[in-house]
Write a protein that holds these residues in place. Structure first.
Motif: not given
Length: 331
Positions: A34-49
């Motif tokens: 998850l952390k690697a995905a977020w660092i790469a710019g993914s929003h998986i698991g993070i809702p808009e807003g």
């Protein structure tokens, strides 16, 4: 007569240790992914807003630090299960294990308690129209992994420590000599107790539903599960101070030495590491001023961090004294 490191039996790769090592390593995968995905710019698991999307640079920095911390679990699992691990300097191993204990213990205690509270109708307080911070499944996946890491790594470290340092915590508290550092121990314990008063009072207040000293944003987002987490911090603060006092003043004389040592180890790690982590997170600077930590919140985090370091220093003195005595007896 205590055995030297070279003469002690090597850490064997028994089936239980292999299983524990595999659990420790595999339980890191979801969090690191998850952390690697977020660092790469993914929003998986993070809702808009979500507020996490407000400061992308700060989020990348915090996530990178998180990856380093959780990757250390894999390194520790290898150190604790390989023969060469017994030759690692004590301080080089004890420090990261202490940090891992401190970061994981409140999660291991708090997350199951929060699930129980939610099962009986409690939960987070959400204002109408308020956006979720993270998707609910993220907390379940990540915290379940943390609990598995803590259980596996804790068991591996106990086996390792028994092989290498088990002779240092044998006996009862009444058998402990005062030693030349006795006054220093007591001074550190008293200082820790005094410094613990402010964070202890504030965490008790916040656990009971009070909002004094909280920022507007934090005060508005107070649910039953947050109260549980505050109560967990109260427990670990008390454990740290109690462990320090028992060791410094030789109280609880009939107790096994392992009891105050365990309280001091887990309690100091929890309050120091989470105090440091919360202080570091507050430096990120939320864009909404209502979400920024108040000076009182910052004082509480800094105070509990200092308490943890002072109690940890008592433990360091303890092991230094007993190691020196063991070395003199072996000479």
């Amino acid at each position: 007569m205590p055995q030297s490191i070279a003469s002690r039996p090597a850490v064997g790769l028994s089936r239980p240790r292999r299983l524990l090592r595999a659990v420790a390593v595999l339980s890191c995968v979801p969090y690191l992914g998850l952390k690697a995905a977020w660092i790469a710019g993914s929003h998986i698991g993070i809702p808009e807003g979500s507020g996490l999307l407000d400061d992308r640079v700060g989020m990348a920095v915090i996530n990178s630090l998180s990856v380093l911390l959780d990757s250390a679990v894999i390194v520790l699992a290898l150190v604790l299960t390989r023969p060469w691990g017994l030759r690692v300097p004590a301080w080089l191993l004890a420090l990261p294990v202490w940090v891992a204990t401190g970061l994981l213990a409140p999660i291991m205690a708090g997350f199951p308690a929060q699930l129980v509270v939610r099962a009986f109708g409690g939960g987070s307080a959400e204002s109408p129209g308020q956006e979720a911070f993270l998707e609910e499944w993220v907390f379940t996946v990540v915290y379940t992994g943390f609990i598995l890491q803590g259980l596996a790594l804790g068991a591996l470290f106990m086996l390792y420590a028994r092989d290498r340092w088990g002779h240092l915590w044998r006996g009862r508290v009444w058998e402990l000599p005062v030693g030349v550092a006795g006054p220093a121990h007591r001074a550190l314990a008293v200082a820790a107790g005094v410094l613990a008063l402010l964070p202890l009072v504030l965490h008790v207040l916040w656990a009971c539903g009070g909002t004094a000293g909280l920022s507007e944003g934090r005060a508005a987002d107070r649910g039953a599960d947050v109260h549980v987490l505050e109560a967990v911090f109260v427990v670990f603060l008390l454990a740290a101070v109690a462990g320090g006092f028992l060791l410094a003043f030789r109280r609880g004389r009939a107790l096994p030495v392992a009891v105050p040592l365990g309280l001091a180890w887990v309690g100091s790690g929890a309050v120091a590491c989470w105090g440091g982590w919360l202080s570091l997170a507050s430096l990120g600077g939320a864009e909404d001023i209502a979400d920024r930590p108040t000076p009182l919140m910052s004082l509480a985090y800094a105070g509990q961090m200092l308490v943890g370091f002072l109690v940890a220093a008592i433990g360091v003195y303890f092991f230094a004294e007993r190691s020196a005595r063991a070395a003199r007896r072996a000479a």
